[in-house]
Design a protein around this motif. Sequence first.
Motif, PDB file in Angstrom:
ATOM      1  N   ILE A 469       0.865  -1.184   0.000  1.00 53.79           N
ATOM      2  CA  ILE A 469       0.000   0.000   0.000  1.00 53.79           C
ATOM      3  C   ILE A 469       0.896   1.226   0.000  1.00 53.79           C
ATOM      4  O   ILE A 469       1.665   1.440   0.947  1.00 53.79           O
ATOM      5  CB  ILE A 469      -0.918   0.031   1.243  1.00 53.79           C
ATOM      6  N   SER A 470       0.803   2.033  -1.047  1.00 51.66           N
ATOM      7  CA  SER A 470       1.560   3.284  -1.084  1.00 51.66           C
ATOM      8  C   SER A 470       0.640   4.400  -0.624  1.00 51.66           C
ATOM      9  O   SER A 470      -0.350   4.720  -1.292  1.00 51.66           O
ATOM     10  CB  SER A 470       2.090   3.550  -2.493  1.00 51.66           C
ATOM     11  N   ALA A 471       0.985   4.987   0.523  1.00 50.63           N
ATOM     12  CA  ALA A 471       0.088   5.951   1.172  1.00 50.63           C
ATOM     13  C   ALA A 471       0.806   7.253   1.508  1.00 50.63           C
ATOM     14  O   ALA A 471       0.613   7.824   2.573  1.00 50.63           O
ATOM     15  CB  ALA A 471      -0.506   5.329   2.443  1.00 50.63           C
ATOM     16  N   THR A 472       1.660   7.721   0.592  1.00 46.08           N
ATOM     17  CA  THR A 472       2.330   9.004   0.817  1.00 46.08           C
ATOM     18  C   THR A 472       1.428  10.134   0.328  1.00 46.08           C
ATOM     19  O   THR A 472       0.388   9.904  -0.301  1.00 46.08           O
ATOM     20  CB  THR A 472       3.674   9.069   0.076  1.00 46.08           C
ATOM     21  N   ALA A 479       2.176   6.218  -7.478  1.00 43.32           N
ATOM     22  CA  ALA A 479       2.053   5.495  -8.741  1.00 43.32           C
ATOM     23  C   ALA A 479       3.374   4.838  -9.128  1.00 43.32           C
ATOM     24  O   ALA A 479       3.405   3.698  -9.608  1.00 43.32           O
ATOM     25  CB  ALA A 479       1.583   6.447  -9.843  1.00 43.32           C
ATOM     26  N   LEU A 480       4.483   5.554  -8.908  1.00 41.97           N
ATOM     27  CA  LEU A 480       5.802   5.020  -9.251  1.00 41.97           C
ATOM     28  C   LEU A 480       6.146   3.806  -8.387  1.00 41.97           C
ATOM     29  O   LEU A 480       6.648   2.795  -8.885  1.00 41.97           O
ATOM     30  CB  LEU A 480       6.866   6.106  -9.072  1.00 41.97           C
ATOM     31  N   VAL A 481       5.866   3.899  -7.091  1.00 40.06           N
ATOM     32  CA  VAL A 481       6.141   2.782  -6.182  1.00 40.06           C
ATOM     33  C   VAL A 481       5.346   1.553  -6.602  1.00 40.06           C
ATOM     34  O   VAL A 481       5.883   0.443  -6.697  1.00 40.06           O
ATOM     35  CB  VAL A 481       5.803   3.172  -4.721  1.00 40.06           C
ATOM     36  N   CYS A 482       4.068   1.740  -6.871  1.00 45.35           N
ATOM     37  CA  CYS A 482       3.222   0.599  -7.250  1.00 45.35           C
ATOM     38  C   CYS A 482       3.678  -0.012  -8.566  1.00 45.35           C
ATOM     39  O   CYS A 482       3.735  -1.247  -8.699  1.00 45.35           O
ATOM     40  CB  CYS A 482       1.762   1.043  -7.343  1.00 45.35           C
ATOM     41  N   SER A 483       4.015   0.822  -9.541  1.00 42.80           N
ATOM     42  CA  SER A 483       4.476   0.304 -10.831  1.00 42.80           C
ATOM     43  C   SER A 483       5.772  -0.474 -10.683  1.00 42.80           C
ATOM     44  O   SER A 483       5.982  -1.497 -11.349  1.00 42.80           O
ATOM     45  CB  SER A 483       4.675   1.463 -11.824  1.00 42.80           C
ATOM     46  N   THR A 484       6.643  -0.007  -9.789  1.00 42.67           N
ATOM     47  CA  THR A 484       7.935  -0.662  -9.581  1.00 42.67           C
ATOM     48  C   THR A 484       7.775  -2.054  -8.997  1.00 42.67           C
ATOM     49  O   THR A 484       8.517  -2.978  -9.352  1.00 42.67           O
ATOM     50  CB  THR A 484       8.824   0.190  -8.654  1.00 42.67           C
ATOM     51  N   PHE A 485       6.778  -2.215  -8.106  1.00 43.94           N
ATOM     52  CA  PHE A 485       6.661  -3.472  -7.380  1.00 43.94           C
ATOM     53  C   PHE A 485       5.550  -4.389  -7.910  1.00 43.94           C
ATOM     54  O   PHE A 485       5.175  -5.350  -7.241  1.00 43.94           O
ATOM     55  CB  PHE A 485       6.442  -3.196  -5.888  1.00 43.94           C
ATOM     56  N   VAL A 486       5.051  -4.087  -9.101  1.00 45.87           N
ATOM     57  CA  VAL A 486       4.047  -4.970  -9.706  1.00 45.87           C
ATOM     58  C   VAL A 486       4.590  -6.383  -9.879  1.00 45.87           C
ATOM     59  O   VAL A 486       3.917  -7.380  -9.580  1.00 45.87           O
ATOM     60  CB  VAL A 486       3.567  -4.399 -11.059  1.00 45.87           C
ATOM     61  N   ALA A 487       5.844  -6.486 -10.364  1.00 47.92           N
ATOM     62  CA  ALA A 487       6.430  -7.811 -10.589  1.00 47.92           C
ATOM     63  C   ALA A 487       6.640  -8.567  -9.283  1.00 47.92           C
ATOM     64  O   ALA A 487       6.548  -9.796  -9.248  1.00 47.92           O
ATOM     65  CB  ALA A 487       7.764  -7.672 -11.330  1.00 47.92           C
ATOM     66  N   GLU A 488       6.921  -7.841  -8.204  1.00 46.73           N
ATOM     67  CA  GLU A 488       7.199  -8.483  -6.919  1.00 46.73           C
ATOM     68  C   GLU A 488       5.930  -8.991  -6.246  1.00 46.73           C
ATOM     69  O   GLU A 488       5.885 -10.105  -5.730  1.00 46.73           O
ATOM     70  CB  GLU A 488       7.885  -7.467  -5.995  1.00 46.73           C
ATOM     71  N   PHE A 489       4.856  -8.174  -6.274  1.00 45.00           N
ATOM     72  CA  PHE A 489       3.645  -8.504  -5.528  1.00 45.00           C
ATOM     73  C   PHE A 489       2.497  -8.981  -6.417  1.00 45.00           C
ATOM     74  O   PHE A 489       1.567  -9.611  -5.926  1.00 45.00           O
ATOM     75  CB  PHE A 489       3.175  -7.280  -4.730  1.00 45.00           C
ATOM     76  N   GLY A 490       2.549  -8.661  -7.706  1.00 44.14           N
ATOM     77  CA  GLY A 490       1.418  -8.963  -8.583  1.00 44.14           C
ATOM     78  C   GLY A 490       0.518  -7.746  -8.703  1.00 44.14           C
ATOM     79  O   GLY A 490       0.297  -7.027  -7.714  1.00 44.14           O
ATOM     80  N   ARG A 491      -0.025  -7.504  -9.884  1.00 41.98           N
ATOM     81  CA  ARG A 491      -0.801  -6.285 -10.112  1.00 41.98           C
ATOM     82  C   ARG A 491      -2.027  -6.194  -9.212  1.00 41.98           C
ATOM     83  O   ARG A 491      -2.435  -5.102  -8.817  1.00 41.98           O
ATOM     84  CB  ARG A 491      -1.230  -6.212 -11.588  1.00 41.98           C
ATOM     85  N   ASN A 492      -2.613  -7.312  -8.846  1.00 44.97           N
ATOM     86  CA  ASN A 492      -3.805  -7.279  -8.003  1.00 44.97           C
ATOM     87  C   ASN A 492      -3.502  -7.002  -6.538  1.00 44.97           C
ATOM     88  O   ASN A 492      -4.420  -6.842  -5.736  1.00 44.97           O
ATOM     89  CB  ASN A 492      -4.571  -8.598  -8.112  1.00 44.97           C
ATOM     90  N   ASN A 493      -2.213  -6.970  -6.178  1.00 44.05           N
ATOM     91  CA  ASN A 493      -1.852  -6.806  -4.764  1.00 44.05           C
ATOM     92  C   ASN A 493      -1.074  -5.533  -4.480  1.00 44.05           C
ATOM     93  O   ASN A 493      -0.499  -5.389  -3.411  1.00 44.05           O
ATOM     94  CB  ASN A 493      -1.030  -8.011  -4.287  1.00 44.05           C
ATOM     95  N   VAL A 494      -1.011  -4.598  -5.437  1.00 45.19           N
ATOM     96  CA  VAL A 494      -0.375  -3.300  -5.173  1.00 45.19           C
ATOM     97  C   VAL A 494      -1.461  -2.225  -5.186  1.00 45.19           C
ATOM     98  O   VAL A 494      -2.272  -2.157  -6.115  1.00 45.19           O
ATOM     99  CB  VAL A 494       0.741  -2.977  -6.189  1.00 45.19           C
TER     100      VAL A 494
END
Length: 619
Positions: A469-472, A479-494
Motif C-alpha cells: 500500500i503506497s500511502a504518501t 504510482a511510481l512505487v506501485c508500478s515498480t513493485f508490480v512484478a514483486e507482488f502482482g498487479r492485483n496486490n499493489v
Amino acid sequence: MVESLLLVLMLVVVLGIASQWMAWKFQLPAIVVMSIAGLLVGPIFGVMNPAEDFGDLFRPMVSIAVAIILFEGSLNLNIKEIRGLGKPVFRIVTWGAFLAWILGSLTAYFVADLSWAVSFVIGGIFIVTGPTVILPLLRQSKLKSTPAKILKWEGIIVDPFGALIAVFAFETILFLTGDGHDASALLLFLAASVFAVVLGYFFAKLIGWLLEIGHIPEYLKSPAVFTAVVACFTIADEIKHETGLLAVTAMGMTFANMGISSLKEMRHFKENISMLLLSSVFILLTSSLTTNTLLDVFRPEIIGYVLLMLFVVRPLSIFISTINSGLSIREKLLVGWIAPRGIVALTVASYFASVLQDEGFRGASIVTSLTFALVFATVCVHGFSIGWLAKKLNLSAEGKPGALIVGSNRFSIALAKVMEELEIPILVVDNSWDRLYKARRAGIKHTHCEILSEQTDYTIDFTPYDYLISATEYDSYNALVCSTFVAEFGRNNVYQLSKQNLSGDQIHEIDHALGGRELFSPKYGLEELKYKQKGGYVFRKTQITSQYTFQQYMKDREEETVLLFILRKSKQIAFFTKNGDITAAPGDTIVSFTPPSKEFHKIQEKLEKKREDDETKKS
C-alpha cells in the motif's frame, strides 16, 4: 501418436503453462505437476515423443533453453545479498559439493552396482539442484531469508559445476584406462573451463558497456542480451561440451553486480521467457522417456540408491561442510533435506548415458532410469515437504498474509495499528526519519529507507508481505512505487490511496497501466482521510455472521462510513477499491473508518445501560 510437429510444439507449451497454473491454483509444487503431465502424454499414453519428433533439433533446443534459464537465475546473484552468509554459502558450494560428489559416487558403486567410471560421472551430475527446481519451490514455500538465500545461491552456482565434474571424471577415467587418451585431454578440459568463465565475463562487460553508453536502443536491449546469452553458451559449448553452462553463469553473475540501470527491466523479460522455457523443457524431457526407463525405476538397487541419496548423502555433506559456519541446527536440517534435481541433471545424464554405453562401461544402461528416479523422487518429496518442514523448524514466513505500507503519516499508522490488532504482519517504510516518529511512538514495525533504492532488495525481506500500500502525500510517487513493485507482488496486490490532484499536475490522466489499484473510494485521498481522522472518525472492526449478514451491515452503516478492507476467514485480505465489488461471508471481519456520531451513540447506549443496571441493583 501425434503426427504434426506444430501440434506437438503447441501441446508442449500448453501443457507446460497449464501445469504452472494448476500448481498455482491448488498450491502444488509446479515441477511435480509438469513431470506428471509429461509422463501422461509421453510414455504412459503415447500421445507424443518429442525426442523422436524433433530429431537432431531436440538436444540443441533443450540445451539453449537450459542456458537461458540458468542465466536468468544467475542475474539474481548480487554479492550484496549474501552479506553475513558468505561463509556457509562458500562452504556448501565447495566442500559440500565435493563431499556430495564423493559420497554419491561411493553410493552408486556399492548400492546401485555401477562401475567406478559410471559412478563418478553420475556422482558429479547429481550434486546439482539448480534454478529450474529450487526457485519455483522457494517462490511457493516462503522460507525465511537465510535458508532461502543459501538454497538459491547453491542451486545456481553449483548447477554448471555438476556438468563440469562429470566431464572431468569422464576424461580422467579415459586417461587412467589408457584407451587412446592422454593428459592433453584433461588439460584441454581445464583450459576450456577457464576460457568459458573469461568468455562469460567478457560478454557481460561488453554488452553492459554498450547498454550504459546508449549504443543499444531501449527496444533492443532485452533481445540483444538474449542473443548474447545464446552466443556465449554456443561458443563455449562448441569448444568443449558442457562448459557453456559455466559461461552463461559467469555472464549472469557479472551482469548482476555491474549496477546496470536497465537490469530490472531485463530481469522481468528474462523471468517471463524462463518461465515459458522451464515449463516447456520439463514437458519435453519427461514425455520423451520410454516405458522401459520407467519400469527400470522400480529395480531394488535404484530404489536403494535414491533412498540413500535422500536420507544420508545430502544431509551428511551439508552437516560436515557447515561445521562452525554460523548456521543453526534447524537451518542445517532444512538445507540438508532440500536438494531437488531438475533439468540439468536430466539433460547431462542423458548425454553421458549414451557416451558411457558406447565406451562399454558396466551400469551405463540404467543411468537414464537412475537419473529420472532421483529427479522425480526429489521433486515430489522435497516439493511437498519443504513448506511443512519449514513450519516445523520455525523457518517459514507463512502466516497471515502481511502488508507493506509505504509512507508514515497519521492515517497510515492508524491503519497499520488496526491491522496489527488483527495479527496481520505489518511493515511501514519511509525515507524520512522524522515522519517515522509516528510509527516508533505507536510501536509499529518500521524501516527507514527509500523503497525505490536498489539497496531495498537487501535490507527488506519481502517474504512475509503479500500486499503493498503506497500511502504518501504524493500521487505521482505512489504510482511510481506501485508500478515498480508490480512484478514483486502482482498487479492485483499493489494499492495506492485515491489520487488527490491537489498540485494541479493532472495525474488522473496518466496511463491506466501505471500505478496501483486505488483504495477505498475516489472521494477519499490522503488529505480527506486525515481530515476525517482529525474530525473524530474511528476504525471499527465488524464481524459478519450468519445472523448479521453483509447485506444487513451495508444497510445499517452510516452513509459517510469509509469501507477499508475485509479480513477473510481464510486470513486473506480483500481491500475495497475504486472499481472493486467485494462482499463478506460469515466469519469475515469488515474494517471501516466510521464517523464519530455512531461511536458517540454506542458510548451513550453503554452509559445508559450501566445507569439502568445500577438503579436495578439499588432497588
